[in-house]
Write a protein that holds these residues in place. Structure first.
Motif, PDB file in Angstrom:
ATOM      1  N   ASP A 197       0.853  -1.183   0.000  1.00  0.00           N
ATOM      2  CA  ASP A 197       0.000   0.000   0.000  1.00  0.00           C
ATOM      3  C   ASP A 197       0.888   1.231   0.000  1.00  0.00           C
ATOM      4  N   ILE A 198       0.586   2.157  -0.872  1.00  0.00           N
ATOM      5  CA  ILE A 198       1.328   3.413  -0.896  1.00  0.00           C
ATOM      6  C   ILE A 198       0.310   4.533  -0.743  1.00  0.00           C
ATOM      7  N   TYR A 199       0.642   5.484   0.135  1.00  0.00           N
ATOM      8  CA  TYR A 199      -0.330   6.513   0.470  1.00  0.00           C
ATOM      9  C   TYR A 199      -0.038   7.804  -0.271  1.00  0.00           C
ATOM     10  N   GLN A 200      -1.078   8.626  -0.356  1.00  0.00           N
ATOM     11  CA  GLN A 200      -0.927   9.905  -1.023  1.00  0.00           C
ATOM     12  C   GLN A 200       0.176  10.721  -0.353  1.00  0.00           C
ATOM     13  N   ARG A 201       0.930  11.461  -1.160  1.00  0.00           N
ATOM     14  CA  ARG A 201       2.004  12.337  -0.713  1.00  0.00           C
ATOM     15  C   ARG A 201       3.214  11.567  -0.196  1.00  0.00           C
ATOM     16  N   GLU A 202       3.204  10.294  -0.389  1.00  0.00           N
ATOM     17  CA  GLU A 202       4.385   9.557   0.048  1.00  0.00           C
ATOM     18  C   GLU A 202       5.524   9.741  -0.931  1.00  0.00           C
ATOM     19  N   PHE A 203       6.708   9.571  -0.427  1.00  0.00           N
ATOM     20  CA  PHE A 203       7.885   9.512  -1.276  1.00  0.00           C
ATOM     21  C   PHE A 203       8.426   8.105  -1.074  1.00  0.00           C
ATOM     22  N   PHE A 204       8.008   7.223  -1.945  1.00  0.00           N
ATOM     23  CA  PHE A 204       8.226   5.802  -1.721  1.00  0.00           C
ATOM     24  C   PHE A 204       9.383   5.326  -2.583  1.00  0.00           C
ATOM     25  N   SER A 205      10.396   4.759  -1.956  1.00  0.00           N
ATOM     26  CA  SER A 205      11.566   4.316  -2.724  1.00  0.00           C
ATOM     27  C   SER A 205      11.601   2.806  -2.863  1.00  0.00           C
ATOM     28  N   LEU A 206      12.019   2.369  -4.031  1.00  0.00           N
ATOM     29  CA  LEU A 206      12.262   0.943  -4.253  1.00  0.00           C
ATOM     30  C   LEU A 206      13.768   0.754  -4.357  1.00  0.00           C
ATOM     31  N   LEU A 207      14.290  -0.066  -3.473  1.00  0.00           N
ATOM     32  CA  LEU A 207      15.723  -0.349  -3.490  1.00  0.00           C
ATOM     33  C   LEU A 207      15.902  -1.835  -3.749  1.00  0.00           C
TER      34      LEU A 207
END
Ligand SMILES: Nc1ncnc2c1ncn2[C@@H]1O[C@H](COP(=O)(O)OP(=O)(O)OP(=O)(O)O)[C@@H](O)[C@H]1O
Ligand SMILES: [Mg+2]
Lengths: 343, 380
Positions: free
Chosen positions: B43-53
């Motif tokens: 789940d990714i939320y609004q305004r997130e800065f989500f990184s995939l490493l």
């Protein structure tokens, strides 16, 4: 760091120092074949370098097989018809009548003038260009979807498809055009089929009309359109279409905004490859066209073999060549531009 | 746009009432028999800065491509803003992607490339021109507006691609290694700008990066991937301080891992015996594994205290060894210590005072000790 250190001397990496078999052969020839040595020395004296030789090769070919024949044709076009063998007057005449001794050069311009004043030739030229333009457009319209489908087909079937495009070349061009007579004539395959289907009630007259010429040209030159287009479309980076879609562009619009502009070099190459030979086409209008299908290639043939008027047919050829040089030069410019852009 | 109160930490994933903006539900993607993405739920939320490493080839790009709509999941479902995306084509998704290969249109100028997306939305011309100009100024390419992509350097192309994906101000921006080809200064500037843009427009970012520092700095959360699976999703500090596996611990930052066996597993602590370290290890957090199970203790280099004398009254959490190499980094000193078991351990110490009375040097016998809350017990 991986692997053992390379122990070869650094000099081995210098280009040109690498002792190859060619080098060895050269040394052996130098020692044992004096003419080889003399030839090389003479070449060096004349400023001939290996590089120059390589470049000179295509020029030599063009000079021998294009420029010289063209000059001969040009010469004949300025001569007059006579009943003799060969059937034209010499251009240069060394006159020695005891009083005067001179070189007479007689350029007959009447032939060119007659090309301009005689409607027949003008109409034939215009008609040839018209037929070539229309056939080129039809070939493009037919060829583009085929090339596109081929370029997007799965990688395993592409070579097969390519093979199928080239396959007709295994049969003589003349025979293939001849076969179209059997298909297009009133009681031919096409009409029989359509009559059998009940689409038409009496045979369509296609053979010996301009339609038959278009069909013949499109059929014959389609591979020349498909091959450059395919080569171009196949190379296209498909992520560009993804990028377009990502930016909100529908596939059809992306086709016009991305695929077509990028395929332009292929489209232009294909169009020239079809247009240029189609203008001078003789076999197709002769076999499939009607008596009123005036094309310059056919006119030339009639002048040459029918009327034995070598000067006129030569002049026709020279003018045709000049007419074609314009598109060829345009084509080359375009190619240069593309190469510049592709860097 | 409601601005988040800066005093309340931004942690929508902890709020059971929060609605995720992107939901991946058991998403799998296979290419032939090769599983590129393996049953990922996220789940990714609004305004997130989500990184995939994750290492190369672990499925990061594939995951992004599924979000953008270029690949359809073999199994599972993707929802964006509550809508099932399975039948939504890429050109209708509220998502923009910056491609790893940039995918700039070679026949268009920089300007036309950036304007392309805006033109699709039928925005009036003067407005397009203004926004393109702003965007090019942002990525410092104003003077290159009339060039074609092939006339640009790699870093400049990357900035054009970034500008092109940002200019539409989408709800969600997928960035595939957006800053890799930029120099450090420009990268930091662009990172800052990305965060700025996010604050202005409230974009949700999903970003693939190889740069851990970058991920640590900008992310609200990080997902560490391995062979198409998600190894851990957590905030940068949680990922660093409490990795859930050896893989994550070793992937993020430097770490020393001691192979151990659990001696005592209680509700408030764990006691382990390590043959690697030749000492008992005490960690003040519970683990799920019972006594007798094999486990690993991860200790970050900066958690060690390095001393020449054995620390008073602390036999646990102390290893002794010989200094094998020292690196002086100015603000830090890095000690590579060889333990009697042959294991090499790295410890860093901040150089707080200018000179110790007797600096540690090569071949010294040193003691590395750490607090009970500094080690992490990993059971996988
Ligand atoms: N179209 C495809 N066909 C077959 N295999 C593919 C395809 N696309 C990706 N893969 C495979 O899926 C795996 C994941 O690829 P992906 O591009 O997602 O990796 P990545 O995590 O983005 O790697 P990198 O960091 O190198 O960009 C790779 O092993 C790749 O070979
Ligand atoms: Mg990738």
């Amino acid at each position: 760091m991986s692997g053992p250190p390379d122990e070869r001397p650094a000099a081995a990496y210098l280009a040109g120092v690498l002792p190859g078999t060619g080098h060895l052969l050269h040394r052996r020839l130098m020692q044992s074949v004096p003419p080889y040595r003399w030839l090389l020395a003479a070449a060096r004296r004349l400023g001939v370098t290996p590089r120059g030789l390589v470049i000179a090769l295509p020029y030599g070919f063009l000079a021998a097989f294009f420029l010289v024949p063209f000059l001969i044709v040009l010469k004949i076009s300025f001569a007059e018809v006579v009943i003799a063998a060969p059937p034209y007057t010499p251009l240069f005449d060394l006159v020695d009548d005891g009083v005067d001794f001179y070189l007479s050069v007689k350029l007959n311009l009447a032939t060119y003038w007659s090309l301009w004043t005689n409607n027949l030739y003008v109409i034939a030229y215009l008609n040839s260009v018209k037929i070539a333009v229309i056939s080129t457009v039809i070939t493009l319209l037919v060829g583009f979807p085929i090339s596109y489908a081929m370029a997007r087909a799965s990688e395993e079937v592409r070579p097969t498809l390519l093979m199928l495009v080239i396959l007709p070349f295994w049969t003589s061009f003349l025979i293939r055009v001849y076969a179209w007579i059997g298909i297009l004539k009133n009681e031919g395959l096409l009409n029989s089929f359509l009559l059998w289907l009940g689409v038409i009630s009496k045979p369509l007259v296609i053979l010996n009309t301009d339609w038959a010429v278009y069909i013949g040209i499109v059929y014959s030159y389609l591979p020349f359109m498909i091959l450059p287009l395919y080569a171009n479309l196949e190379r296209m980076d498909l992520t560009l279409l993804e990028a377009a879609a990502d930016l909100g562009c529908r596939p059809i619009k992306a086709f016009w905004m991305v695929t077509v502009p990028l395929a332009m070099p292929g489209i232009i190459a294909g169009c020239f490859l079809v247009f240029i030979p189609a203008v001078g086409e003789f076999v197709i209008p002769d076999l499939l066209g009607g008596s009123d299908t005036l094309m310059i290639g056919k006119t030339m043939w009639v002048e040459f073999f029918g009327n034995r008027d070598w000067p006129v047919s030569s002049a026709v050829a020279v003018v045709l060549l000049l007419l074609l040089i314009v598109p060829i030069v345009l084509f080359q410019r375009q190619q240069a531009k593309v190469q510049e852009a592709a860097r | 746009m409601d601005k988040p109160n800066p005093r309340v930490p931004f942690e929508p994933w902890k709020d059971p009432g929060a609605k995720p903006y992107i939901r991946l539900i058991n998403v799998t993607k296979t290419f032939g028999s090769f599983v590129a993405v393996d049953n990922i739920s996220l789940d990714i939320y609004q305004r997130e800065f989500f990184s995939l490493l994750g290492p190369s080839g672990c499925g990061k790009t594939t995951l992004l491509r599924m979000l953008a709509g270029f690949e359809t999941p073999t199994a599972g479902r993707i929802e964006i803003d509550g809508t099932d995306m399975s039948s939504v084509p890429p050109y209708e998704r509220p998502v923009n992607m910056m491609f790893q290969s940039y995918a700039l249109f070679p026949h268009m100028t920089v300007e036309q490339n950036v304007a392309f997306g805006l033109k699709q939305d039928h925005i009036p011309r003067p407005q397009i021109a203004a926004r393109v100009e702003d965007m090019l100024a942002l990525v410092q390419l104003s003077s290159f507006a009339k060039r074609k992509p092939h006339q640009l350097s790699g870093g400049q192309r990357q900035r054009v691609a970034l500008a092109r994906s940002l200019v539409k101000k989408p709800k969600m921006l997928l960035l595939d290694e957006p800053l890799g080809a930029l120099d450090k200064k420009l990268r930091e500037q662009t990172q800052f700008e990305l965060m700025n843009i996010q604050e202005q427009v409230g974009i949700t970012f999903v970003i693939v990066t190889h740069d851990q520092e970058e991920a640590m700095t900008v992310s609200s959360r990080i997902a560490v991937m391995n062979h198409g699976r998600i190894a851990q999703v957590a905030t940068p500090s949680e990922i660093y301080e409490f990795p859930n596996s050896r893989y994550v611990a070793e992937f993020i930052g430097d770490v020393n891992v001691f192979e151990s066996r659990i001696v005592e597993s209680a509700a408030d602590h764990v006691l382990l015996r390590s043959e690697d370290a030749l000492c008992d290890i005490y960690v003040d957090r519970s683990v799920s594994a019972p006594a007798g199970a094999a486990a690993w203790v991860a200790v970050r280099p900066e958690k060690f205290h390095v001393s020449l004398a054995p620390p008073d009254g602390q036999a646990r959490n102390t290893v002794a060894g010989q200094v094998w190499d020292i690196g002086y980094l100015g603000n830090l000193s890095v000690y590579h210590v060889r333990l009697p078991s042959g294991k090499k351990v790295t410890a860093t110490q901040a150089n707080l005072t200018r000179l110790k009375e007797r600096p540690i040097t090569w071949d010294d016998q040193v003691y590395l000790s750490w607090a009970a809350d500094s080690g992490v017990v990993l059971v996988s």
